[in-house]
Scaffold this active site. Sequence first.
Site, PDB file in Angstrom:
ATOM      1  CG  ASP A 189      49.842  35.234  32.732  1.00 43.91           C
ATOM      2  OD1 ASP A 189      50.414  36.593  32.139  1.00 43.91           O
ATOM      3  OD2 ASP A 189      48.931  35.094  32.642  1.00 43.91           O
ATOM      4  CG  ASN A 197      39.305  41.592  34.774  1.00 43.06           C
ATOM      5  OD1 ASN A 197      39.247  41.520  36.104  1.00 43.06           O
ATOM      6  ND2 ASN A 197      40.578  41.371  34.079  1.00 43.06           N
ATOM      7  CG  ASP A 206      40.766  45.778  40.443  1.00 36.31           C
ATOM      8  OD1 ASP A 206      41.667  45.426  39.393  1.00 36.31           O
ATOM      9  OD2 ASP A 206      40.592  47.178  39.523  1.00 36.31           O
ATOM     10  CD  GLU A 232      46.850  38.301  32.743  1.00 40.53           C
ATOM     11  OE1 GLU A 232      46.709  39.569  32.274  1.00 40.53           O
ATOM     12  OE2 GLU A 232      46.284  37.790  31.885  1.00 40.53           O
TER      13      GLU A 232
END
Length: 314
Positions: A189, A197, A206, A232
């Site tokens: 992760d 973000n 992204d 993620e």
Amino acid sequence: MIDPASPPRSLPRILLAEDSETSAAIVARHLQGKFEVLHARDGLDAWNLLAANPEIEVVITDVQMPRLSGQDLLRKIRHSDVPRVKDMAVLVMTTSNDDNARQEAFTNGASDFLVKPVDALELRARVTVHQKLARTIRELETSRQMLQEQATTDPLTRLKNRRAFAELGLRHFALAQRHDIELSIIVLDIDHFKKINDTYGHPAGDQVLMSVAHVLTSKTRASDLPARLGGEEFGILLPNTKRSGAALLADRIRVAIQQSQFQLGEHAITVTASAGVAAYGLDGEESLERLLEVADRRLYLAKQRGRNRVIAMN
Ligand SMILES: [Mg+2]
């Protein structure tokens, strides 16, 4: 009327195996303008042309030919390992009084028959039917493959998705149980992904996801299965791998992610990731679900203990 926007379509390609020049010329003339005819002068010639021309959609063959007969050509086609060749429509031309040849060709897997001298309309009708059928089957197969691909692939990273990971995971888990084969999993992760973000925007997020996916692909072997499990979170299935090997790999991936500088506009940022590892045998033998739970718990521990680390044992 011809639509100027549509590209010019080439004619469907037909292979004609016929040693008689006269008969070949008649068939070619009947098909002219509707089909492109490749002419082979015997069965062997036809077999070679078939291998070299994947665009061939229908084969028309004579029976009596030097080197390789029509019957032998048909048998070779039906026994081919190449699906395109094996399933090829093959029309066999016989003379009107040769029932034995027709019976034999039928047994050998002929798709249809034509009686010499061939009638122009009948020839065109039969070739058209078989060519259209072949094309429809091919298109169905292509869309089936595309749907399958879409259903199992994460569109952003092109890695396998959660569904494919679960399906393949179950398969490998069953193999591990049945044959006592090693199997490890890594759950990974990205640390503080929400912050990336929020700070740099979703396109930047992204980009980070794609880069991490690239690290996963480049660091694993072809037999390993990296997947994006969602958000993620990534998973890697490692057949034939002990837990210690999986832990080493997870750490190499962790280091590679940390070392890649992500250029987001004018900002160069560093991304880290945490991972949990679990293995069949050491961490459970009852189910894949159980292994994933263990790996998840270790991932959670890695986060708790400060992130940017791999935990493979309690
Ligand atoms: Mg002949």
